[in-house]
Design a protein around this motif. Sequence first.
Motif, PDB file in Angstrom:
ATOM      1  N   ASN A  60       2.791  -3.856  -2.634  1.00  0.00           N
ATOM      2  CA  ASN A  60       4.106  -3.189  -2.690  1.00  0.00           C
ATOM      3  C   ASN A  60       4.007  -1.842  -3.394  1.00  0.00           C
ATOM      4  O   ASN A  60       4.600  -0.851  -2.954  1.00  0.00           O
ATOM      5  CB  ASN A  60       5.115  -4.085  -3.422  1.00  0.00           C
ATOM      6  CG  ASN A  60       5.462  -5.318  -2.607  1.00  0.00           C
ATOM      7  OD1 ASN A  60       5.295  -5.332  -1.388  1.00  0.00           O
ATOM      8  ND2 ASN A  60       5.911  -6.377  -3.277  1.00  0.00           N
ATOM      9  N   ASP A  63       2.363   0.606  -1.106  1.00  0.00           N
ATOM     10  CA  ASP A  63       3.278   1.021  -0.034  1.00  0.00           C
ATOM     11  C   ASP A  63       4.249   2.094  -0.525  1.00  0.00           C
ATOM     12  O   ASP A  63       4.579   3.045   0.198  1.00  0.00           O
ATOM     13  CB  ASP A  63       4.072  -0.190   0.470  1.00  0.00           C
ATOM     14  CG  ASP A  63       3.210  -1.115   1.326  1.00  0.00           C
ATOM     15  OD1 ASP A  63       3.606  -2.273   1.533  1.00  0.00           O
ATOM     16  OD2 ASP A  63       2.139  -0.662   1.791  1.00  0.00           O
ATOM     17  N   ARG A  66       2.371   5.366  -0.610  1.00  0.00           N
ATOM     18  CA  ARG A  66       2.203   5.924   0.721  1.00  0.00           C
ATOM     19  C   ARG A  66       3.499   6.535   1.236  1.00  0.00           C
ATOM     20  O   ARG A  66       3.503   7.520   1.968  1.00  0.00           O
ATOM     21  CB  ARG A  66       1.723   4.843   1.690  1.00  0.00           C
ATOM     22  CG  ARG A  66       0.342   4.273   1.339  1.00  0.00           C
ATOM     23  CD  ARG A  66      -0.126   3.202   2.321  1.00  0.00           C
ATOM     24  NE  ARG A  66      -0.574   3.806   3.578  1.00  0.00           N
ATOM     25  CZ  ARG A  66       0.132   3.831   4.694  1.00  0.00           C
ATOM     26  NH1 ARG A  66       1.342   3.299   4.723  1.00  0.00           N
ATOM     27  NH2 ARG A  66      -0.341   4.407   5.778  1.00  0.00           N
TER      28      ARG A  66
END
Length: 623
Positions: A60, A63, A66
């Motif tokens: 998480n 992510d 990103r």
Amino acid sequence: ASQLTAVAADRATRADRLSTDFADAARAIETETELADAYRLAPDDELRAGRTVAAGDVVNALDRIRAEGTAADRRDADAILRMHTAYLSASERLFDAVDRRDGAHVEVLDRTEADPTLHHLQATIDRALDTHRARSLAELTWLRRLRSILDEGVPLVFTMGVTIGLLCVSVLRRHRHDLDAERRQAVHDSLHDSLTGLANRRLLADRLDAAVRDGTRVGLILLDLDRFKEINDALGHSWGDVLLSRIGPRLVTTVRATDTVGRLGGDEFAVLVSEAGSLGDVIAVAEKLRRAAEMPVRIAGIELIVEASAGIVISGEHGDTAPVLLQRAEVAMYVAKDRKRGLAVYEASEDSHDAGRLALLAELRRGIDNDELVLYYQPKESLVTGQICGVEALVRWEHPRLGLLAPDEFIPLAEDTAIIGPLTHHVLDTAVRQARSWRDAGHPLPVAVNVAARNLADPHLADTILDLLAAHDVPPQLLCLELTESAITTDPDRALRLMTQLRAAGVSLAVDDFGTGYTSLAQLKNLPITELKIDRSFVDTMTTDRSNDLIVRSIVDLGRNLGMTTVAEGVEDASTLAALAAYGCAVIQGFHLSGPLPVDAFDRWYARRRAERKGALLPLSAV
């Protein structure tokens, strides 16, 4: 100015968020590692499930990076994710080996796959974290510099006219206020926990460091909530966050305004007690904090109750730097949690990570290479023949700085690490060479050598021992290996294979400290044991403690009925010797006969003893 301020503030905010995301990923990986280490020691489905949750937290966090970061940040996140996936795969294989109790495969997987991958992963994410922390601080610095630039530009603006000047003053004041507010908020966020608003680890460490540098006596209390994971698992992390946000203010109202309450992460809180008085005063504060944390919390109509474990240190008494005090407070907290004490004050004897112990362990490696380890020999006497029937080899360390160290000062350190392997090999090699020397002198003596539980994990141990005997041309009958009950029961199948191979070759096998472990009679009768060594804790008081007397008598009868030689350790006086002889004990060992001696002193003692047996007592100088 407005555009510059907005851009700078946005960049500072984004840099702070990315730094936080990388920190979250690093903490989650650390949690994975801790749970994996715990699983190796005590496999448990809850630990494995917790590791899965931590792995999800890593994904998480990556992510978010990103989604919010630059192209370079996305590349870093992808690289970390690939390494993390490889580490998870290696960990799963390692867990499977743990579940199979395949210790050798566990060691190989840990050394060749899991550990190298983890080090690479941690190094990569630490570099990324350091980079983004530096970037966050740089953006904050730019905000301050921008303010300075704007302040210097005010006089120039005034030269453009009173009207324009007044307008510019108004604009600058507004932007200065906004800039200061944003800077204060950014600084506050970097020093405080976002969930509870309490001081974070950095602020707490800064204040602790400042107090220590000023010479102020302060107390540090680390508080960890017990069974907090159960609440997260049962109700969800959002409820766990609500619980933490309720407990934090309670802790603040429990202590003085001059004290600092912080959240270090997860369910771990810390309290810095300023100008601490005695240790008792800090303990009293810790008790109040525990009671406050354990008061029921009502959330959405459900009453939740948690317990807390506290670790306590005081500056000057338990350390002189902030990192040392934090580390030792954490050690004390885990001791309190593991031993169900509620709270614990730091004790160096309970700290397996003490710096002095680690330094001594590093020196031990050098000591083995430099041949600083020496063997002392304690004789064993047969109560049947009255003759010396063997010796036990006991290692000592002639430390160049600390002098002669007893085995209790360094053997436990070695047993926790792989260094026990080369240490045991050194002791075996020295003992076998000495057995060859006594044999060549015409009075062969069997030598007993202790083998640690960790040695049994070496699949080549039996071959190594037999190779040493062959290399020194010593009959296997002159070597006896002493294994503790805990070593045998840790991996009974491996122990049985090793003992069977060695016994078939002629090596004698003894169970050391018998009576203090967990060897069952079913195990005992199936093991190729030749000796039972009765633990000194029973022998020492057998003439004054009826219970210990019965235990010794029972072990002697058991050994005789199973065809094993019984050896009594710790024989200190004639009355104990007489009682053992009356019970039919075969062999005794202890200071009543002789303490452990260096080889030269033992040779003189043994020569005198042989002369006495022949009825011609020689003075020690003549020997």
